[in-house]
Write an enzyme that holds these catalytic residues in place. Sequence first.
Site, PDB file in Angstrom:
ATOM      1  N   GLU A  85       7.084   4.859   8.046  1.00  0.00           N
ATOM      2  CA  GLU A  85       6.669   6.118   7.425  1.00  0.00           C
ATOM      3  C   GLU A  85       7.611   7.255   7.819  1.00  0.00           C
ATOM      4  O   GLU A  85       7.736   7.590   8.995  1.00  0.00           O
ATOM      5  CB  GLU A  85       5.222   6.435   7.817  1.00  0.00           C
ATOM      6  CG  GLU A  85       4.267   5.458   7.141  1.00  0.00           C
ATOM      7  CD  GLU A  85       2.846   5.517   7.657  1.00  0.00           C
ATOM      8  OE1 GLU A  85       1.952   5.095   6.927  1.00  0.00           O
ATOM      9  OE2 GLU A  85       2.637   5.987   8.788  1.00  0.00           O
ATOM     10  N   THR A 113       0.871  -1.192   0.000  1.00  0.00           N
ATOM     11  CA  THR A 113       0.000   0.000   0.000  1.00  0.00           C
ATOM     12  C   THR A 113       0.905   1.239   0.000  1.00  0.00           C
ATOM     13  O   THR A 113       1.355   1.661  -1.055  1.00  0.00           O
ATOM     14  CB  THR A 113      -0.975   0.004   1.183  1.00  0.00           C
ATOM     15  OG1 THR A 113      -0.252  -0.152   2.388  1.00  0.00           O
ATOM     16  CG2 THR A 113      -1.981  -1.122   1.046  1.00  0.00           C
ATOM     17  N   ASN A 156       0.874  11.408   7.369  1.00  0.00           N
ATOM     18  CA  ASN A 156      -0.314  11.072   8.146  1.00  0.00           C
ATOM     19  C   ASN A 156      -1.270  12.235   8.405  1.00  0.00           C
ATOM     20  O   ASN A 156      -2.441  12.019   8.691  1.00  0.00           O
ATOM     21  CB  ASN A 156       0.104  10.433   9.479  1.00  0.00           C
ATOM     22  CG  ASN A 156       0.623   9.035   9.250  1.00  0.00           C
ATOM     23  OD1 ASN A 156      -0.112   8.185   8.778  1.00  0.00           O
ATOM     24  ND2 ASN A 156       1.892   8.815   9.529  1.00  0.00           N
ATOM     25  N   LYS A 191       4.257  -6.867   4.078  1.00  0.00           N
ATOM     26  CA  LYS A 191       3.987  -5.474   3.758  1.00  0.00           C
ATOM     27  C   LYS A 191       3.739  -4.734   5.070  1.00  0.00           C
ATOM     28  O   LYS A 191       3.313  -5.325   6.068  1.00  0.00           O
ATOM     29  CB  LYS A 191       2.795  -5.328   2.825  1.00  0.00           C
ATOM     30  CG  LYS A 191       1.504  -5.687   3.472  1.00  0.00           C
ATOM     31  CD  LYS A 191       0.433  -4.642   3.367  1.00  0.00           C
ATOM     32  CE  LYS A 191       1.032  -3.288   3.323  1.00  0.00           C
ATOM     33  NZ  LYS A 191       0.091  -2.269   3.887  1.00  0.00           N
ATOM     34  N   THR A 226      -1.256  -1.452   7.353  1.00  0.00           N
ATOM     35  CA  THR A 226      -1.383  -2.727   8.049  1.00  0.00           C
ATOM     36  C   THR A 226      -0.201  -3.637   7.742  1.00  0.00           C
ATOM     37  O   THR A 226       0.270  -3.659   6.625  1.00  0.00           O
ATOM     38  CB  THR A 226      -2.661  -3.420   7.544  1.00  0.00           C
ATOM     39  OG1 THR A 226      -3.757  -2.610   7.887  1.00  0.00           O
ATOM     40  CG2 THR A 226      -2.828  -4.795   8.141  1.00  0.00           C
ATOM     41  N   SER A 277      -6.967  14.351   3.420  1.00  0.00           N
ATOM     42  CA  SER A 277      -7.671  15.634   3.314  1.00  0.00           C
ATOM     43  C   SER A 277      -7.237  16.410   2.091  1.00  0.00           C
ATOM     44  O   SER A 277      -6.373  15.997   1.350  1.00  0.00           O
ATOM     45  CB  SER A 277      -7.463  16.447   4.581  1.00  0.00           C
ATOM     46  OG  SER A 277      -6.100  16.521   4.885  1.00  0.00           O
TER      47      SER A 277
END
Lengths: 405, 405
Positions: free
Chosen positions: B277, B159, B400, B185, B196, B405
Amino acid sequence: MPALSPLAPERFPELPAIDGLRLATAQAGVKYRDRTDVMLAVLDPGATVAGVFTRSATRSAAVLDCQAKIGGDSDAGAAILVNSGNSNAFTGRAGEASVARICAAVARACDVPEDRVFTSSTGVIGERLPDDRITAAIDGLVGGLAPGGIDAAARAIMTTDTFPKGAVRSVEIGGETVTIAGIAKGSGMIAPDMATMLVYIFTDASIQRALLQDMLGDLTDRSFNAITVDSDTSTSDTLLMAATNKGSAVHDRHGPFEDALGDLMLDLAHQVVRDGEGATKFIQIDVSGAESDADARKVASAIANSPLVKTAIAGEDPNWGRIVMAVGKSGAAANRDTLRITFGDIEVARDGWVSPDYTEARGAEYMKRDEITIGVDLGLGDGADTMWTCDLTHAYITINADYRS
Amino acid sequence: MPALSPLAPERFPELPAIDGLRLATAQAGVKYRDRTDVMLAVLDPGATVAGVFTRSATRSAAVLDCQAKIGGDSDAGAAILVNSGNSNAFTGRAGEASVARICAAVARACDVPEDRVFTSSTGVIGERLPDDRITAAIDGLVGGLAPGGIDAAARAIMTTDTFPKGAVRSVEIGGETVTIAGIAKGSGMIAPDMATMLVYIFTDASIQRALLQDMLGDLTDRSFNAITVDSDTSTSDTLLMAATNKGSAVHDRHGPFEDALGDLMLDLAHQVVRDGEGATKFIQIDVSGAESDADARKVASAIANSPLVKTAIAGEDPNWGRIVMAVGKSGAAANRDTLRITFGDIEVARDGWVSPDYTEARGAEYMKRDEITIGVDLGLGDGADTMWTCDLTHAYITINADYRS
């Protein structure tokens, strides 16, 4: 010097003098230049002192010293000395010696017993406290002692705070008015470098130590222990409260005095969140329907400390899936099919899925506010809890990644 | 598409075919365009399947379904179907129905019992899974089944990952070589939206389900449960392992097969951290001298999850005071005067204060590395633990806070 928090209150409140309390501040040059960095509070004989301290296993020498002294009853006077700029934490035996020298000097200058001198230090960790600069300032401090001046004290204890924090409440007891005035510092919950949380509360009410200590413990759970900025716990967190015992007497728990004190503590706690490092949103988390209050606290804490929830709010993203995630990881009993989530008055999710009336546009509109209330009803029992936090922004990273280097 | 992690391995390893396993991938268009987003693994009759799943109370429909099935022993074939783009988490009864439809379709097309079909879904939370797009792709997947192709499977389940994650190990058992190949992953530990953690491991070794399950549980504690990116726990975390039982037999715990499997799981776990991340630093935390292994895990976890420690490392700031803070808040027994902290081979603190030979310049030089090892010896007992994490950077906030948005 960071810019003033966008969540700062409009003004510092008028804090009146408390009968039996005198204060002074000084520029001792512990670390900062051109600003006050030491405050001294001296209490007349007969004052009651109680306190609540960090549970950290690596707490500072000043905290350990306060804890050793706080249980004692005494009719002698008392003194509280606080410095900013250096936390004297993790400074080994040298740190203990610094505390002892400061306490001895304050006791001598103020004519109070050493075991009635309480100190706090806030600032950088692991560096030797230049206690000689503090002891050199004590005579000047004692000479400057005066009633009032709590606002100056609030400024002297600031580190990375962007505004001084104060609150006041009055209570009618037996036809007379007693006053409670408090100050606090802190802008992380709690960054060990420069954002330790310190709280000092004074009242002219008359109250016994054991009763005051009981109140403080319970009220701390619902105020200072119910806020978080970044889930980190300081080595120096200290709340000290002194009653000068000049005014009306408080004899029982759960009366108007305790209500007013709880209200004042919550006010100060909210001010700490509003000055959270990098904060742009003030977030209240209301959890209900849990199997127990302890479970509700677990859920509130998991949401309040989740980097993913806090970054979503920073981005004004109504990402309720992250709230579901936080509920799931909290360790509390939860059932997908009874869970209900709200943003303010907007129902976001119920019965295990998004609410039929909810739209992303409504959620996004709500997230533009400065103050966000997240409601989680677990639908399992009567347990409830409320916590407060702020968002997690680029400014938090800037403050904490770029601070010393 | 975020840029490739600076901590990515140089190349994806050569993953050989596993006797008894066939794989295929497809573009089902669940959410992404122009890339594969479904993988199907089909195991010959006689395969053993074991699994480890998230402990989240709000786990996804696919996880609940896998957990209900995983305990069964069967000589029938088995299938694993995984989609990216939608996690099918917090989608209520509709989510359960989607899982049931996918399992029924896979069972029919692959001629395996429904209770031997395991599924995982990863991606956005709270949105209905378009299971019709997945079932429409199944015939094509079955037609494309072939030995090998594990690397393509690793790509189909990505992802927000910036690189596919794979590892392989070989073990000699009874004069024959068995192979263990795994893919994973995950780029948050674990962001519920798009990060996840999913892990699939295949081997041609012969091993009974209960024995494999025992191994997996223990090894997961020392690998996937010993990593953290942001302390958040997914609703979908799944590790599934299948042994095709075509090769040499493994009869006991703690032998060379378990060593190789543990090594492979740690390799995959480290790859997840390396794709954390916003990560720019790979951090190992070695805790020793604790009163128990559980206490050592508490300390390692408090350090690995501390935003203040992680932002300091992002800023290449050797801010060891924050490590003292994290030790203090961990809840484990600790004593300031026996605590020892190291950065790699550099002794930073001991006996309750900074080490006499330590200089800020040495610490700052060490912090420039890509890989940082923090050592904490509590000096109290024999408890030890190791965890791995990454730093907390502006890029984490960007990913994040700005994602939806």
